[in-house]
Design a protein around this motif. Sequence first.
Motif, PDB file in Angstrom:
ATOM      1  N   PHE A  29       0.810  -1.216   0.000  1.00 53.05           N
ATOM      2  CA  PHE A  29       0.000   0.000   0.000  1.00 53.05           C
ATOM      3  C   PHE A  29       0.849   1.276   0.000  1.00 53.05           C
ATOM      4  CE2 PHE A  29      -2.534   3.110   2.609  1.00 53.05           C
ATOM      5  CZ  PHE A  29      -3.476   3.391   1.632  1.00 53.05           C
ATOM      6  N   SER A  30       2.109   1.177   0.360  1.00 51.86           N
ATOM      7  CA  SER A  30       2.971   2.368   0.494  1.00 51.86           C
ATOM      8  C   SER A  30       3.108   3.175  -0.796  1.00 51.86           C
ATOM      9  CB  SER A  30       4.353   1.950   1.010  1.00 51.86           C
ATOM     10  OG  SER A  30       4.252   1.427   2.306  1.00 51.86           O
ATOM     11  N   PRO A  31       3.337   2.570  -1.965  1.00 56.10           N
ATOM     12  CA  PRO A  31       3.441   3.401  -3.186  1.00 56.10           C
ATOM     13  C   PRO A  31       2.167   4.169  -3.497  1.00 56.10           C
ATOM     14  CG  PRO A  31       4.349   1.217  -3.569  1.00 56.10           C
ATOM     15  CD  PRO A  31       3.662   1.162  -2.243  1.00 56.10           C
ATOM     16  N   LEU A  32       1.002   3.619  -3.130  1.00 56.93           N
ATOM     17  CA  LEU A  32      -0.259   4.305  -3.429  1.00 56.93           C
ATOM     18  C   LEU A  32      -0.468   5.521  -2.532  1.00 56.93           C
ATOM     19  CD1 LEU A  32      -2.630   1.246  -3.978  1.00 56.93           C
ATOM     20  CD2 LEU A  32      -1.426   2.606  -5.685  1.00 56.93           C
ATOM     21  N   ASN A  33       0.057   5.496  -1.315  1.00 57.34           N
ATOM     22  CA  ASN A  33      -0.076   6.673  -0.449  1.00 57.34           C
ATOM     23  C   ASN A  33       1.175   7.541  -0.471  1.00 57.34           C
ATOM     24  OD1 ASN A  33       1.851   5.582   1.423  1.00 57.34           O
ATOM     25  ND2 ASN A  33       0.228   4.389   2.376  1.00 57.34           N
ATOM     26  N   LEU A  34       2.047   7.308  -1.491  1.00 51.31           N
ATOM     27  CA  LEU A  34       3.272   8.094  -1.676  1.00 51.31           C
ATOM     28  C   LEU A  34       4.170   8.035  -0.449  1.00 51.31           C
ATOM     29  CD1 LEU A  34       1.779  11.212  -3.496  1.00 51.31           C
ATOM     30  CD2 LEU A  34       2.769   9.154  -4.495  1.00 51.31           C
ATOM     31  N   PHE A  35       4.183   6.858   0.190  1.00 53.00           N
ATOM     32  CA  PHE A  35       5.047   6.598   1.351  1.00 53.00           C
ATOM     33  C   PHE A  35       4.832   7.628   2.465  1.00 53.00           C
ATOM     34  CE2 PHE A  35       7.119   5.011  -2.467  1.00 53.00           C
ATOM     35  CZ  PHE A  35       7.379   3.697  -2.119  1.00 53.00           C
ATOM     36  N   SER A  36       3.571   8.003   2.633  1.00 55.95           N
ATOM     37  CA  SER A  36       3.230   9.007   3.649  1.00 55.95           C
ATOM     38  C   SER A  36       3.048   8.414   5.032  1.00 55.95           C
ATOM     39  CB  SER A  36       1.957   9.748   3.243  1.00 55.95           C
ATOM     40  OG  SER A  36       0.861   8.830   3.179  1.00 55.95           O
ATOM     41  N   GLY A  37       3.008   7.093   5.131  1.00 50.81           N
ATOM     42  CA  GLY A  37       2.781   6.457   6.422  1.00 50.81           C
ATOM     43  C   GLY A  37       1.314   6.214   6.731  1.00 50.81           C
ATOM     44  N   GLN A  38       0.427   6.472   5.775  1.00 49.09           N
ATOM     45  CA  GLN A  38      -0.997   6.225   5.968  1.00 49.09           C
ATOM     46  C   GLN A  38      -1.245   4.734   6.202  1.00 49.09           C
ATOM     47  OE1 GLN A  38      -3.787   8.274   6.000  1.00 49.09           O
ATOM     48  NE2 GLN A  38      -4.880   6.401   6.526  1.00 49.09           N
ATOM     49  N   ASN A  39      -2.051   4.433   7.187  1.00 51.33           N
ATOM     50  CA  ASN A  39      -2.322   3.043   7.546  1.00 51.33           C
ATOM     51  C   ASN A  39      -3.520   2.518   6.767  1.00 51.33           C
ATOM     52  OD1 ASN A  39      -2.321   0.578   8.874  1.00 51.33           O
ATOM     53  ND2 ASN A  39      -1.868   1.499  10.853  1.00 51.33           N
ATOM     54  N   LEU A  40      -3.409   1.312   6.271  1.00 50.12           N
ATOM     55  CA  LEU A  40      -4.516   0.700   5.538  1.00 50.12           C
ATOM     56  C   LEU A  40      -5.599   0.187   6.467  1.00 50.12           C
ATOM     57  CD1 LEU A  40      -5.664  -0.309   2.800  1.00 50.12           C
ATOM     58  CD2 LEU A  40      -4.312  -2.390   3.117  1.00 50.12           C
TER      59      LEU A  40
END
Length: 299
Positions: A29-40
């Motif tokens: 999931f990290s590439p989709l949130n631009l490695f922002s640290g958003q939790n799935l």
Amino acid sequence: GVWNYHRITKCILYSFYKNVLLQLHQFWFSPLNLFSGQNLFDRWCLAYYNAIFTMLPPFALGIFERPYSYKHLAMNPSIYQNCQSGRLFGSRKFILCIGNACYHSLAIYFLTSNITEHGTFNGKTGYSYGLTWIGNLVFFNTVNVVTVKALLDSTVYTVYHFWLIVTSPALWFATLSIYSNIFPESYFGNGIMSGQSTNLFASVVFWMSGILVPTFVCMPDFMWKIWQQVVLTQKELAMVGSSMSNTSLEKGEDNKNHNTEEDEIVINASCPSPNRAYDLNLNPTTNSRELQGLVNQRK
């Protein structure tokens, strides 16, 4: 000893498997949130994963596993060599377990995300699936896959196995219903899980995904288990039968040669011959007691 070895190894490998499987979703999931640290996933769902949802299957594998019966172990002592040689738990086995978890995580995440990419709730309201809804669906499929994996890793199926393993999805349903309806605005979730159970349970995509995704993901594991149970087991039995036959033939040849030597002794001792004294190292007055002693010495 064999039972305990199997139980410990399966419990350890399964514990690594289910945790690596869940945490790798965050990596995909990290590439989709631009490695922002958003939790799935919701933070409390992550906490409940080991504490509630997948707590019981390791008990089934670590306490009630019986890969071999008493009779089978008594008839095949070579099984103990698998434990002593480390074939059931070693670096190769661990790498295969982690690789299997990586494949399962990759398949679950991308199958679920592609299914819900352009979907809407029931196709009528116009509301698209949000991050929390997709995360809950991925989490549900993960719980289903680790449940099926525990069933496939089991070598015996009892009432204890059924209740300890199959209750994992039931615990997830119960926890989500309570979490999203009774405590939606409380400290436990900051309101992001409010109404999630209603939206999930009313969606056809949710139910179809919960059946098809685990089936597709676990199909290679199922085929491998069939291969082990049918093909490899028959090969092992054939090898054991061949070994027993060879051993019987060798014993038969030894007995035959042994009997031939005895027959020669009796014939040479009973029949007059110019070389009789030389062959048997006996004088012509050999009695029956001396002859029997020589036969016993040849044995």
